[in-house]
Scaffold this active site. Structure first.
Site, PDB file in Angstrom:
ATOM      1  N   ARG A  26       0.809  -1.231   0.000  1.00 19.03           N
ATOM      2  CA  ARG A  26       0.000   0.000   0.000  1.00 19.03           C
ATOM      3  C   ARG A  26       0.843   1.281   0.000  1.00 19.03           C
ATOM      4  O   ARG A  26       0.335   2.364  -0.214  1.00 19.03           O
ATOM      5  CB  ARG A  26      -0.974  -0.010   1.184  1.00 19.03           C
ATOM      6  CG  ARG A  26      -2.297  -0.657   0.814  1.00 19.03           C
ATOM      7  CD  ARG A  26      -3.119  -0.959   2.023  1.00 19.03           C
ATOM      8  NE  ARG A  26      -2.501  -2.060   2.791  1.00 19.03           N
ATOM      9  CZ  ARG A  26      -3.024  -2.592   3.874  1.00 19.03           C
ATOM     10  NH1 ARG A  26      -4.149  -2.123   4.354  1.00 19.03           N
ATOM     11  NH2 ARG A  26      -2.426  -3.584   4.506  1.00 19.03           N
ATOM     12  N   GLY A 158      -6.497  -5.386  13.758  1.00 18.49           N
ATOM     13  CA  GLY A 158      -7.182  -6.493  14.416  1.00 18.49           C
ATOM     14  C   GLY A 158      -7.987  -5.946  15.590  1.00 18.49           C
ATOM     15  O   GLY A 158      -7.515  -5.056  16.304  1.00 18.49           O
ATOM     16  N   ASN A 188      -5.669  -4.150  18.237  1.00 20.31           N
ATOM     17  CA  ASN A 188      -4.415  -4.795  18.586  1.00 20.31           C
ATOM     18  C   ASN A 188      -3.260  -3.956  18.046  1.00 20.31           C
ATOM     19  O   ASN A 188      -3.192  -3.678  16.851  1.00 20.31           O
ATOM     20  CB  ASN A 188      -4.401  -6.197  17.944  1.00 20.31           C
ATOM     21  CG  ASN A 188      -3.032  -6.842  18.017  1.00 20.31           C
ATOM     22  OD1 ASN A 188      -2.287  -6.628  18.980  1.00 20.31           O
ATOM     23  ND2 ASN A 188      -2.710  -7.634  17.006  1.00 20.31           N
ATOM     24  N   ASN A 404      30.032  38.076  -8.834  1.00 19.43           N
ATOM     25  CA  ASN A 404      31.073  37.149  -8.359  1.00 19.43           C
ATOM     26  C   ASN A 404      31.437  36.078  -9.373  1.00 19.43           C
ATOM     27  O   ASN A 404      32.393  35.358  -9.178  1.00 19.43           O
ATOM     28  CB  ASN A 404      30.633  36.476  -7.053  1.00 19.43           C
ATOM     29  CG  ASN A 404      29.349  35.699  -7.209  1.00 19.43           C
ATOM     30  OD1 ASN A 404      28.524  36.007  -8.073  1.00 19.43           O
ATOM     31  ND2 ASN A 404      29.165  34.696  -6.369  1.00 19.43           N
ATOM     32  N   ALA A 441      26.151  56.014  -5.950  1.00 17.74           N
ATOM     33  CA  ALA A 441      25.027  55.215  -6.447  1.00 17.74           C
ATOM     34  C   ALA A 441      25.162  54.968  -7.940  1.00 17.74           C
ATOM     35  O   ALA A 441      25.658  55.824  -8.684  1.00 17.74           O
ATOM     36  CB  ALA A 441      23.731  55.937  -6.146  1.00 17.74           C
TER      37      ALA A 441
HETATM   38  C1  UD1 Z   1      -1.114  -6.660  12.126  1.00 15.08           C
HETATM   39  C2  UD1 Z   1      -1.959  -7.511  13.087  1.00 15.08           C
HETATM   40  C3  UD1 Z   1      -3.165  -6.701  13.529  1.00 15.08           C
HETATM   41  C4  UD1 Z   1      -2.713  -5.411  14.182  1.00 15.08           C
HETATM   42  C5  UD1 Z   1      -1.785  -4.610  13.249  1.00 15.08           C
HETATM   43  C6  UD1 Z   1      -1.151  -3.467  14.020  1.00 15.08           C
HETATM   44  C7  UD1 Z   1      -1.618  -9.844  12.512  1.00 15.08           C
HETATM   45  C8  UD1 Z   1      -2.201 -11.021  11.850  1.00 15.08           C
HETATM   46  N1  UD1 Z   1      -2.341  -8.738  12.457  1.00 15.08           N
HETATM   47  O1  UD1 Z   1      -1.893  -6.436  10.967  1.00 15.08           O
HETATM   48  O2  UD1 Z   1      -3.925  -7.462  14.465  1.00 15.08           O
HETATM   49  O3  UD1 Z   1      -3.831  -4.624  14.518  1.00 15.08           O
HETATM   50  O4  UD1 Z   1      -0.728  -5.455  12.767  1.00 15.08           O
HETATM   51  O5  UD1 Z   1      -0.447  -2.628  13.169  1.00 15.08           O
HETATM   52  O6  UD1 Z   1      -0.557  -9.928  13.078  1.00 15.08           O
HETATM   53  N2  UD1 Z   1       5.416  -9.249   8.491  1.00 15.08           N
HETATM   54  C9  UD1 Z   1       6.407 -10.191   8.310  1.00 15.08           C
HETATM   55  N3  UD1 Z   1       6.102 -11.337   7.643  1.00 15.08           N
HETATM   56  C10 UD1 Z   1       4.872 -11.600   7.142  1.00 15.08           C
HETATM   57  C11 UD1 Z   1       3.856 -10.630   7.347  1.00 15.08           C
HETATM   58  C12 UD1 Z   1       4.160  -9.464   8.020  1.00 15.08           C
HETATM   59  O7  UD1 Z   1       7.543 -10.000   8.752  1.00 15.08           O
HETATM   60  O8  UD1 Z   1       4.692 -12.680   6.557  1.00 15.08           O
HETATM   61  C13 UD1 Z   1       5.748  -8.012   9.199  1.00 15.08           C
HETATM   62  C14 UD1 Z   1       5.596  -6.780   8.303  1.00 15.08           C
HETATM   63  O9  UD1 Z   1       6.832  -6.436   7.708  1.00 15.08           O
HETATM   64  C15 UD1 Z   1       5.139  -5.720   9.283  1.00 15.08           C
HETATM   65  C16 UD1 Z   1       4.434  -6.481  10.400  1.00 15.08           C
HETATM   66  O10 UD1 Z   1       4.827  -7.824  10.265  1.00 15.08           O
HETATM   67  O11 UD1 Z   1       6.250  -5.027   9.829  1.00 15.08           O
HETATM   68  C17 UD1 Z   1       2.908  -6.343  10.323  1.00 15.08           C
HETATM   69  O12 UD1 Z   1       2.477  -6.920   9.121  1.00 15.08           O
HETATM   70  P1  UD1 Z   1       1.194  -6.413   8.360  1.00 15.08           P
HETATM   71  O13 UD1 Z   1       0.942  -7.357   7.242  1.00 15.08           O
HETATM   72  O14 UD1 Z   1       1.334  -4.994   8.038  1.00 15.08           O
HETATM   73  O15 UD1 Z   1       0.072  -6.627   9.470  1.00 15.08           O
HETATM   74  P2  UD1 Z   1      -1.279  -5.835   9.612  1.00 15.08           P
HETATM   75  O16 UD1 Z   1      -2.167  -6.216   8.504  1.00 15.08           O
HETATM   76  O17 UD1 Z   1      -0.989  -4.404   9.809  1.00 15.08           O
END
Ligand code: UD1
Length: 480
Positions: A26, A158, A188, A404, A441
């Site tokens: 995004r 979440g 969350n 200059n 001037a």
């Molecule tokens: C997640 C939470 C959600 C919470 C929100 C807070 C889960 C399932 N959901 O959603 O409950 O409200 O964060 O911001 O955890 N990442 C990995 N590997 C992966 C997927 C993600 O390392 O396979 C890392 C991403 O780089 C990121 C973080 O985990 O830094 C969060 O991942 P993202 O997919 O953005 O989770 P949200 O949909 O925001």
């Protein structure tokens, strides 16, 4: 990819795991999301700085999308945050969800009995909030404590589902939530502190994949409850802290939260900010007591403003040093120094390498570049002073230009102390105007002017007699 070492490096039994493998579609960027800059530092840098407050024995960072770039950045950001050892890196080749990422990381921190998991895209957490989470987990002997908070617009997060007694039952992701669950505003934050052993057990048995085949770390909570383990939620005092950043809209909102925090600190230290909504200051900026920042003022980089100054309205300073008792209005200044009691603006441009003052003034539509304007110099109207050395007390008339640049090289102009440069003078560099000299001037000065001399370098005025005298009403020349 660093080889996982076993056992904690220190007495502390706490591991920190940062999930940073996601792409962040995004953002619509070529950069991985966790490296998008926020207040000049990648998101991940903010998370590492907050993690440092926990002083963990071990830190692991899960990388995946553009792993090498994220790993390289994490190494230097960890060092900047004050970690002595580099993080351990864990590769998640495919983005199979936060649960999959955390499960992989747990294997690399096997000497610790507790872990804090942070997401690399939740950058506004305060170290004290994390410390509180860890304390609650230890004191309450909870299997897991998670951080929650109320956001006015909970979309994308979440939701926290509680029972009638207020106990946390589970976290439901937006993609899985019913209409009623989507209306829940408690969300969350993606920050958890847990005991390693029971969570490892859960991962061994495998959590079911959901949605696009992802394993949700959030499902650990329900699984722990099913094993009758204690799960608690701690609410963040400041709901802004738990903001997850997943788009450029989020970045802008997070910028404004950080900016508001910095302005608050400045105001509490004795700085007046007339309009916080239009005032922006970078993290390294310092401002002295009794200084007033007027609306639409932007202080960037390593800008330092002294005491009792007025800056703005409509001023942008980039790594400028402003001493006490100065006044800067509607002007742009970069990498320059303005010494005590000087006045800049309105509508001045002071460029790198310039030193102005003390008690000098640079005014309306005057540009100064790589020049030294000594004590009491006045250059108040429509001038360009480039590569110039201007001595104490010099008066620079309106429209004075230092020429200059000869098309190939830059040359220096020296105006010694006390000299008076009349309006609309061109000083063709290299050239020197001696102390207390006067330049008439409209002169174009191409040769040095000795100290105390009067230089006039303009064509003489001719008054030409007209053959036909003016009419009585004096308007004849208009008809002619
Ligand atoms: C997640 C939470 C959600 C919470 C929100 C807070 C889960 C399932 N959901 O959603 O409950 O409200 O964060 O911001 O955890 N990442 C990995 N590997 C992966 C997927 C993600 O390392 O396979 C890392 C991403 O780089 C990121 C973080 O985990 O830094 C969060 O991942 P993202 O997919 O953005 O989770 P949200 O949909 O925001």
């Amino acid at each position: 990819m660093g080889r996982p070492r076993s056992g904690p490096a220190r007495g502390n039994d706490l591991a920190v795991i940062i999930l940073a493998a996601g792409e962040g579609t995004r953002m619509k960027s070529d950069r991985p999301k966790v490296l998008m800059p926020l207040a000049g530092t990648p998101l991940l840098g903010h998370v590492l700085a907050a993690a440092k407050g926990l002083d963990p024995a071990v830190m692991a960072v899960v990388v995946g999308h553009q792993a090498a770039a994220v790993e390289g950045a994490a190494r230097s950001l960890a060092q900047e945050a004050g970690f002595r050892a580099p993080p351990r890196f864990v590769l998640q080749e495919r983005p199979l969800g936060t649960g999959d990422a955390a499960a992989r990381a747990l294997k690399s921190v096997d000497g610790c009995s507790r872990a804090v998991v942070l997401y690399g895209d939740v950058p506004l957490l305060k170290p004290e909030t994390l410390r509180n989470l860890v304390t609650v987990q230890r004191e309450e002997k909870a299997a897991l404590v998670l951080l929650t908070g109320y956001r006015p617009d909970p979309r994308g997060y979440g939701r926290i589902v509680r029972d009638a007694k207020g106990e946390v039952l589970r976290i439901v992701e937006e993609s899985e939530a019913s209409g009623k669950e989507r209306a829940i505003r408690e969300i969350n934050a993606g920050v958890y502190c847990f005991e390693m052993a029971p969570v490892r057990e859960i991962f061994k048995k495998k959590l079911g994949a959901k949605g696009k085949g992802e394993i949700f770390l959030t499902d650990v909570l329900e699984a722990l409850r099913a094993r009758r383990r204690r799960v608690l939620a701690v609410e963040a005092a400041d709901p802004a802290e738990i903001m997850g950043v997943d788009s450029r809209l989020g970045l802008a909102r997070a910028e404004s939260v950080l900016n508001a925090r910095r302005l608050e600190r400045l105001m509490l230290s004795g700085v007046s900010v007339a309009d916080p909504a239009s005032t922006f200051v970078d993290p390294a900026v310092t401002v002295g007591r009794e200084t007033r920042l007027e609306p639409s003022t932007i202080l960037r980089g390593a800008t330092r403003v002294g005491e009792r100054c007025v800056v703005g309205p409509f001023s942008a300073l980039e790594s400028a040093e402003i001493e006490d008792d100065c006044w800067v209005v509607s002007s742009r200044l970069s990498s320059c120094r303005v010494l005590k009691g000087s006045r800049i603006g309105p509508f001045s441009h002071v460029r790198p390498g310039s030193v102005i003052g003390p008690e000098a003034s640079v005014g309306n539509f005057t540009e100064v570049k790589a020049s030294r304007l000594a004590q009491g110099v006045k250059a108040n109207h429509l001038s360009y002073l480039g590569d110039a050395e201007v001595g104490a007390g010099v008066n620079v008339g309106a429209g004075v230009i230092t020429c200059n640049f000869d098309g190939k090289r830059k040359h220096k102009t020296v105006i010694e102390e006390g000299a008076f440069i009349g309006s609309n003078v061109n000083l063709v560099a290299p050239v020197r105007v001696g102390a207390w000299a006067l330049v008439g001037a409209g002169s174009t000065v191409t040769k040095d002017v000795p100290p105390g001399a009067v230089a006039i370098a303009r064509s003489r005025q001719k008054n030409i007699e007209r053959r036909r005298p003016l009419g009585e009403n004096g308007a004849d020349h208009v008809r002619a």
